[in-house]
Motif scaffolding. Structure first.
Motif, PDB file in Angstrom:
ATOM      1  N   PRO A  20     -16.818-104.160  79.431  1.00 27.15           N
ATOM      2  CA  PRO A  20     -16.772-105.512  79.195  1.00 27.15           C
ATOM      3  C   PRO A  20     -16.089-106.457  80.585  1.00 27.15           C
ATOM      4  O   PRO A  20     -16.760-107.277  80.623  1.00 27.15           O
ATOM      5  CB  PRO A  20     -15.859-105.568  78.058  1.00 27.15           C
ATOM      6  CG  PRO A  20     -15.915-104.439  77.479  1.00 27.15           C
ATOM      7  CD  PRO A  20     -15.981-103.518  78.748  1.00 27.15           C
ATOM      8  N   ASN A  79     -22.071-106.140  76.590  1.00 28.29           N
ATOM      9  CA  ASN A  79     -22.312-106.947  75.379  1.00 28.29           C
ATOM     10  C   ASN A  79     -21.972-106.156  74.189  1.00 28.29           C
ATOM     11  O   ASN A  79     -22.522-105.669  73.322  1.00 28.29           O
ATOM     12  CB  ASN A  79     -23.273-107.744  75.397  1.00 28.29           C
ATOM     13  CG  ASN A  79     -23.361-108.733  74.287  1.00 28.29           C
ATOM     14  OD1 ASN A  79     -22.293-108.706  73.300  1.00 28.29           O
ATOM     15  ND2 ASN A  79     -24.208-109.692  74.323  1.00 28.29           N
ATOM     16  N   GLU A  80     -20.561-105.664  74.135  1.00 27.95           N
ATOM     17  CA  GLU A  80     -20.008-104.757  72.913  1.00 27.95           C
ATOM     18  C   GLU A  80     -20.407-105.542  71.639  1.00 27.95           C
ATOM     19  O   GLU A  80     -20.698-104.852  70.542  1.00 27.95           O
ATOM     20  CB  GLU A  80     -18.707-104.379  73.025  1.00 27.95           C
ATOM     21  CG  GLU A  80     -18.310-103.398  74.094  1.00 27.95           C
ATOM     22  CD  GLU A  80     -17.067-102.620  73.832  1.00 27.95           C
ATOM     23  OE1 GLU A  80     -17.079-101.533  73.372  1.00 27.95           O
ATOM     24  OE2 GLU A  80     -16.005-103.151  74.143  1.00 27.95           O
ATOM     25  N   ASP A  81     -20.024-106.797  71.541  1.00 29.48           N
ATOM     26  CA  ASP A  81     -20.092-107.540  70.284  1.00 29.48           C
ATOM     27  C   ASP A  81     -21.749-107.531  69.620  1.00 29.48           C
ATOM     28  O   ASP A  81     -21.988-107.245  68.486  1.00 29.48           O
ATOM     29  CB  ASP A  81     -19.985-108.985  70.533  1.00 29.48           C
ATOM     30  CG  ASP A  81     -19.944-109.823  69.251  1.00 29.48           C
ATOM     31  OD1 ASP A  81     -19.222-109.359  68.043  1.00 29.48           O
ATOM     32  OD2 ASP A  81     -20.734-110.789  69.123  1.00 29.48           O
ATOM     33  N   MET A  82     -22.714-107.694  70.597  1.00 30.32           N
ATOM     34  CA  MET A  82     -24.013-107.671  70.243  1.00 30.32           C
ATOM     35  C   MET A  82     -24.235-106.218  69.762  1.00 30.32           C
ATOM     36  O   MET A  82     -25.035-106.231  68.867  1.00 30.32           O
ATOM     37  CB  MET A  82     -24.966-107.857  71.305  1.00 30.32           C
ATOM     38  CG  MET A  82     -26.371-108.152  70.891  1.00 30.32           C
ATOM     39  SD  MET A  82     -27.577-108.393  72.232  1.00 30.32           S
ATOM     40  CE  MET A  82     -27.412-106.769  73.008  1.00 30.32           C
ATOM     41  N   ARG A 114     -22.476-103.922  68.355  1.00 32.81           N
ATOM     42  CA  ARG A 114     -21.926-103.528  67.308  1.00 32.81           C
ATOM     43  C   ARG A 114     -22.723-104.364  66.212  1.00 32.81           C
ATOM     44  O   ARG A 114     -23.170-103.636  65.102  1.00 32.81           O
ATOM     45  CB  ARG A 114     -20.629-104.167  66.884  1.00 32.81           C
ATOM     46  CG  ARG A 114     -19.541-103.179  68.130  1.00 32.81           C
ATOM     47  CD  ARG A 114     -17.963-103.597  67.386  1.00 32.81           C
ATOM     48  NE  ARG A 114     -17.138-103.143  68.091  1.00 32.81           N
ATOM     49  CZ  ARG A 114     -16.447-103.214  69.409  1.00 32.81           C
ATOM     50  NH1 ARG A 114     -16.805-104.632  69.887  1.00 32.81           N
ATOM     51  NH2 ARG A 114     -15.774-102.700  70.036  1.00 32.81           N
ATOM     52  N   LYS A 115     -23.361-105.514  66.210  1.00 32.06           N
ATOM     53  CA  LYS A 115     -24.330-106.192  65.471  1.00 32.06           C
ATOM     54  C   LYS A 115     -25.555-105.456  65.192  1.00 32.06           C
ATOM     55  O   LYS A 115     -25.948-105.160  64.033  1.00 32.06           O
ATOM     56  CB  LYS A 115     -24.173-107.557  65.893  1.00 32.06           C
ATOM     57  CG  LYS A 115     -23.263-108.369  65.506  1.00 32.06           C
ATOM     58  CD  LYS A 115     -23.361-109.891  66.130  1.00 32.06           C
ATOM     59  CE  LYS A 115     -22.303-110.597  66.088  1.00 32.06           C
ATOM     60  NZ  LYS A 115     -22.501-112.187  66.463  1.00 32.06           N
ATOM     61  N   TYR A 162     -21.754 -97.715  66.306  1.00 33.23           N
ATOM     62  CA  TYR A 162     -21.765 -98.119  67.765  1.00 33.23           C
ATOM     63  C   TYR A 162     -20.744 -97.105  68.390  1.00 33.23           C
ATOM     64  O   TYR A 162     -19.874 -96.977  67.933  1.00 33.23           O
ATOM     65  CB  TYR A 162     -21.273 -99.725  67.671  1.00 33.23           C
ATOM     66  CG  TYR A 162     -21.036 -99.944  69.220  1.00 33.23           C
ATOM     67  CD1 TYR A 162     -21.718-100.148  70.401  1.00 33.23           C
ATOM     68  CD2 TYR A 162     -19.480-100.185  69.493  1.00 33.23           C
ATOM     69  CE1 TYR A 162     -21.444-100.388  71.651  1.00 33.23           C
ATOM     70  CE2 TYR A 162     -19.185-100.387  70.861  1.00 33.23           C
ATOM     71  CZ  TYR A 162     -19.964-100.401  71.983  1.00 33.23           C
ATOM     72  OH  TYR A 162     -19.580-100.642  73.254  1.00 33.23           O
TER      73      TYR A 162
END
Length: 342
Positions: free
Chosen positions: A229, A255-258, A260-261, A270
């Protein structure tokens, strides 16, 4: 039990045998003509009592047989054991690999892409009866290897994966997921998984929608986020790094948030890929939970090499040929094994 040659093309070398026989006969006749120029056969026999008429023929015959056996060994004779059908049960997995230029970043050693390829290779090595396929994507996506049980071919195709395979740069994860959904076989109830490896720099925005669609089809979507990140520059291969229009070095960030989604929308997991093998172990455990389906039967055939016996005979013939001399042995001349008794 059946018999075959693994490399039958070498058997064409057996044509050398009659050719050598013809050459030997030709030279023998020329030699005989030269001897006749010196005198009658009776005189030559008296002048050279140690010369054997038949020993050279025997030695040549042994060499010819040895050559034939050596050619047979090259052709690799094998016996084929009876086949045994085995049931094959496993899952189907489509592996989609991000090959955009950002995957060349080296925040994961040796690079994001090389780490991904190594992890996939290890995963393929652990597969037994599963089916796998390979997809590469960047701004576009295409099938690198259709779904198959041929792991050898899978590793060969994996070695060829490089960002140069796709001219359109970017990271269209949605397109990759859509292509993966339509790349599974339709004749099995085996568990299906899409294993998508990326740094998460999606530029299209429809990845979650495609992941939900996959989940609705019973396909689990595993997202493997590779990189850091914190970000890393993108090497260009000449010691320089990618820069933007303002001349600033571009930093590529995971982009870990994306990621995970997308995994949540695809009813999957993820997994963060770093320099350890933790991601590989976690992915293996998740795949192990999936339902296995039967792909039919696998017919296995065992081949047993049979060159050993031929090699032993070859060695014995060469030893005998070496022992036999061109001339008569003076010590054995008085030994008349086949002399008739009066």
């Amino acid at each position: 039990m059946m018999f075959r040659f693994e490399s039958p093309i070498y058997l064409w070398l057996l044509l050398l045998i009659p050719i050598l026989v013809i050459v030997n006969i030709y030279h023998a006749r020329k030699k005989k003509k030269r001897y006749k120029a010196f005198g009658t056969p009776e005189l030559l026999k008296q002048l050279s009592p140690g010369v054997s008429r038949y020993r050279s023929i025997v030695k040549f015959s042994l060499i010819e047989i040895a050559l034939a056996l050596a050619i047979i060994i090259l052709a690799r004779p094998q016996t084929i054991s009876p086949t045994s059908p085995e049931k094959r049960e496993g899952i189907e997995a489509i592996i989609a690999i991000d090959i955009s230029n950002s995957m060349l970043a080296q925040d994961v050693a040796p690079s994001r892409l090389d780490k991904s390829k190594l992890m996939i290779e290890n995963l393929i090595t652990r597969f037994t009866d599963d089916r796998i396929g390979l997809i590469v994507f960047a701004g576009d996506a295409f099938v690198q290897l259709p779904i198959t049980s041929d792991y050898v071919s899978a590793k060969m195709f994996l070695d060829d994966i490089d960002p140069s395979l796709i001219e359109t740069q970017g990271t269209d994860i949605g397109r990759a997921l859509d292509l993966a959904m339509h790349s599974f076989a339709q004749d099995t109830k085996a568990g299906k998984a899409i294993i998508l490896i990326t740094d998460g720099e999606d530029h299209e925005g429809n990845a979650e929608e495609m992941a939900r669609k996959a989940a609705g089809m019973g396909i689990k979507v595993f997202i493997l986020g590779v990189g850091s990140p914190a970000g890393s520059p993108i090497p260009l291969g000449d010691g320089e790094y990618l820069k933007d229009n303002a001349g600033n070095t571009v930093m590529s960030r995971l982009n870990e948030d994306m990621c995970r989604k997308i995994a949540a929308a695809g009813n999957g997991t993820y997994i963060h890929v770093d320099n350890s093998d933790a991601a590989e172990r976690q992915l293996k455990a998740e795949i192990g939970k999936m339902q296995k389906g039967q792909f039919g039967t696998l017919t296995s055939t065992a081949f047993s090499e049979q060159f050993q016996a031929v090699a032993i005979i070859l060695i014995i013939l060469l030893i005998i040929e070496a022992i036999i001399l061109e001339k008569k042995n003076s010590r054995l001349q008085n030994l008349q094994l086949f002399k008739r008794k009066k």
